[in-house]
Design an enzyme around this catalytic site. Sequence first.
Site, PDB file in Angstrom:
ATOM      1  N   ASN A 117      -2.746  36.671  -8.300  1.00 50.14           N
ATOM      2  CA  ASN A 117      -2.468  35.777  -7.173  1.00 50.14           C
ATOM      3  C   ASN A 117      -1.811  34.518  -7.739  1.00 50.14           C
ATOM      4  O   ASN A 117      -2.481  33.692  -8.354  1.00 50.14           O
ATOM      5  CB  ASN A 117      -3.784  35.440  -6.456  1.00 50.14           C
ATOM      6  CG  ASN A 117      -3.600  34.365  -5.385  1.00 50.14           C
ATOM      7  OD1 ASN A 117      -2.477  34.052  -4.999  1.00 50.14           O
ATOM      8  ND2 ASN A 117      -4.703  33.807  -4.931  1.00 50.14           N
TER       9      ASN A 117
ATOM     10  N   LYS B 293      -0.491  32.053  -6.175  1.00 49.23           N
ATOM     11  CA  LYS B 293      -0.645  30.834  -5.361  1.00 49.23           C
ATOM     12  C   LYS B 293       0.711  30.125  -5.243  1.00 49.23           C
ATOM     13  O   LYS B 293       1.730  30.795  -5.151  1.00 49.23           O
ATOM     14  CB  LYS B 293      -1.733  29.939  -5.971  1.00 49.23           C
ATOM     15  CG  LYS B 293      -3.014  30.728  -6.243  1.00 49.23           C
ATOM     16  CD  LYS B 293      -4.206  29.889  -6.563  1.00 49.23           C
ATOM     17  CE  LYS B 293      -5.406  30.808  -6.790  1.00 49.23           C
ATOM     18  NZ  LYS B 293      -6.662  30.090  -6.950  1.00 49.23           N
TER      19      LYS B 293
ATOM     20  N   HIS C 144      -7.989  34.245   1.890  1.00 47.63           N
ATOM     21  CA  HIS C 144      -8.340  33.602   0.622  1.00 47.63           C
ATOM     22  C   HIS C 144      -9.114  32.312   0.916  1.00 47.63           C
ATOM     23  O   HIS C 144      -8.838  31.627   1.892  1.00 47.63           O
ATOM     24  CB  HIS C 144      -7.071  33.303  -0.177  1.00 47.63           C
ATOM     25  CG  HIS C 144      -7.373  32.864  -1.574  1.00 47.63           C
ATOM     26  ND1 HIS C 144      -7.709  31.566  -1.867  1.00 47.63           N
ATOM     27  CD2 HIS C 144      -7.423  33.550  -2.739  1.00 47.63           C
ATOM     28  CE1 HIS C 144      -7.954  31.479  -3.176  1.00 47.63           C
ATOM     29  NE2 HIS C 144      -7.781  32.666  -3.722  1.00 47.63           N
TER      30      HIS C 144
ATOM     31  N   GLU D  28      -8.947  29.448  -0.240  1.00 43.79           N
ATOM     32  CA  GLU D  28      -8.107  28.244  -0.082  1.00 43.79           C
ATOM     33  C   GLU D  28      -7.539  28.160   1.327  1.00 43.79           C
ATOM     34  O   GLU D  28      -7.387  27.086   1.890  1.00 43.79           O
ATOM     35  CB  GLU D  28      -6.995  28.247  -1.146  1.00 43.79           C
ATOM     36  CG  GLU D  28      -7.559  27.898  -2.521  1.00 43.79           C
ATOM     37  CD  GLU D  28      -6.813  28.504  -3.692  1.00 43.79           C
ATOM     38  OE1 GLU D  28      -5.660  28.943  -3.522  1.00 43.79           O
ATOM     39  OE2 GLU D  28      -7.407  28.552  -4.794  1.00 43.79           O
TER      40      GLU D  28
ATOM     41  N   GLU E  62     -14.860  36.870  -3.924  1.00 49.26           N
ATOM     42  CA  GLU E  62     -14.512  35.684  -4.702  1.00 49.26           C
ATOM     43  C   GLU E  62     -15.485  34.550  -4.374  1.00 49.26           C
ATOM     44  O   GLU E  62     -15.295  33.830  -3.391  1.00 49.26           O
ATOM     45  CB  GLU E  62     -13.093  35.222  -4.364  1.00 49.26           C
ATOM     46  CG  GLU E  62     -12.027  36.262  -4.644  1.00 49.26           C
ATOM     47  CD  GLU E  62     -10.677  35.601  -4.909  1.00 49.26           C
ATOM     48  OE1 GLU E  62     -10.138  35.828  -6.006  1.00 49.26           O
ATOM     49  OE2 GLU E  62     -10.185  34.861  -4.046  1.00 49.26           O
TER      50      GLU E  62
ATOM     51  N   GLY F 247     -10.914  28.911  -9.924  1.00 49.61           N
ATOM     52  CA  GLY F 247     -10.189  27.823 -10.564  1.00 49.61           C
ATOM     53  C   GLY F 247     -11.091  26.823 -11.271  1.00 49.61           C
ATOM     54  O   GLY F 247     -10.651  25.747 -11.664  1.00 49.61           O
TER      55      GLY F 247
ATOM     56  N   SER G  26     -11.977  32.902 -11.845  1.00 48.36           N
ATOM     57  CA  SER G  26     -11.926  32.632 -13.286  1.00 48.36           C
ATOM     58  C   SER G  26     -11.994  33.897 -14.145  1.00 48.36           C
ATOM     59  O   SER G  26     -12.625  33.909 -15.201  1.00 48.36           O
ATOM     60  CB  SER G  26     -13.020  31.641 -13.690  1.00 48.36           C
ATOM     61  OG  SER G  26     -12.837  30.408 -12.999  1.00 48.36           O
TER      62      SER G  26
HETATM   63  P1  PGA Z   1      -8.706  31.859 -10.566  1.00 48.95           P
HETATM   64  O1  PGA Z   1      -8.272  32.180  -9.060  1.00 48.95           O
HETATM   65  O2  PGA Z   1      -8.600  33.146 -11.337  1.00 48.95           O
HETATM   66  O3  PGA Z   1      -7.724  30.831 -11.048  1.00 48.95           O
HETATM   67  O4  PGA Z   1     -10.105  31.356 -10.520  1.00 48.95           O
HETATM   68  C1  PGA Z   1      -8.692  33.352  -8.410  1.00 48.95           C
HETATM   69  C2  PGA Z   1      -8.184  33.364  -6.994  1.00 48.95           C
HETATM   70  O5  PGA Z   1      -8.108  32.292  -6.371  1.00 48.95           O
HETATM   71  O6  PGA Z   1      -7.842  34.437  -6.446  1.00 48.95           O
END
Ligand code: PGA
Length: 254
Positions: free
Chosen positions: A9, A11, A95, A97, A167, A173, A213
Amino acid sequence: MRIPFIAGNWKMYKTVHEAVEFVKELRPAVKDITDVEIVLAPAFTAVHALADAARNTKIGVAAQNLHWEREGAFTGEVSPAMVREAGAEYVIVGHSERRRLFGETDAIVNRKALAAIDARLTPIVCIGETLEEREREETFAVLDRQIKDGLDRLTAEQTAELVVAYEPVWAIGTGRTATAAQAGEAHAHIRKRLRQWFGGDAADHCHIIYGGSVKPDNIRDLIAEADVDGALVGGASLEVRSFTEIVTRSRAAV
Ligand code: PGA
């Protein structure tokens, strides 16, 4: 048999040029890997060029979002058919976010998932609890609500084809990964609910992937869990080397 599913992903990173360069580098690195489903989710602007660059490879393309209507006066939105025509086969829906920053509810997630399926896109539906919810021991209740409302009106056949991404919001993140045991426990719970609500075939066929992560260092432990079928990778998917490592280390583990 569910083969590992590893999706990057991106982003709001990578221009069209950077996306195409990434695929040029990734292609030779994964050309002999047939036992992992590899998917990249660039920004809308790069979906078409990335799909072109990935043609005749095993690399699949996902969009990161879509609107649920077919067309209309929705300035700034992109329809399911547009996403599909641009070359995506998958789309990330819900997601955290988008839930947190753009007000997406389970009802919206549900409309988007149904609209995606209608346009022959496979939704990657994201669910997961916040830190406060985990501390209040509400994790399973939150997952139940997100599954029940987010997947409302999907048929068993449609659910079988789905990708569900667990998630935990506190792990995205932050460098703070759920332990393999925490992920395994949540995934087992999700599969149990899918079995209850959509039947055995749907539950056995559906990919449940972990996100938050994920790095080359922790993918092996995560994917060794019986119900962890792959990963949705943010930060570590931005570099060819770490993404390739994650793909490679997920092999033969499921
Ligand atoms: P990350 O993001 O691996 O940077 O924690 C995962 C995601 O948001 O899908």
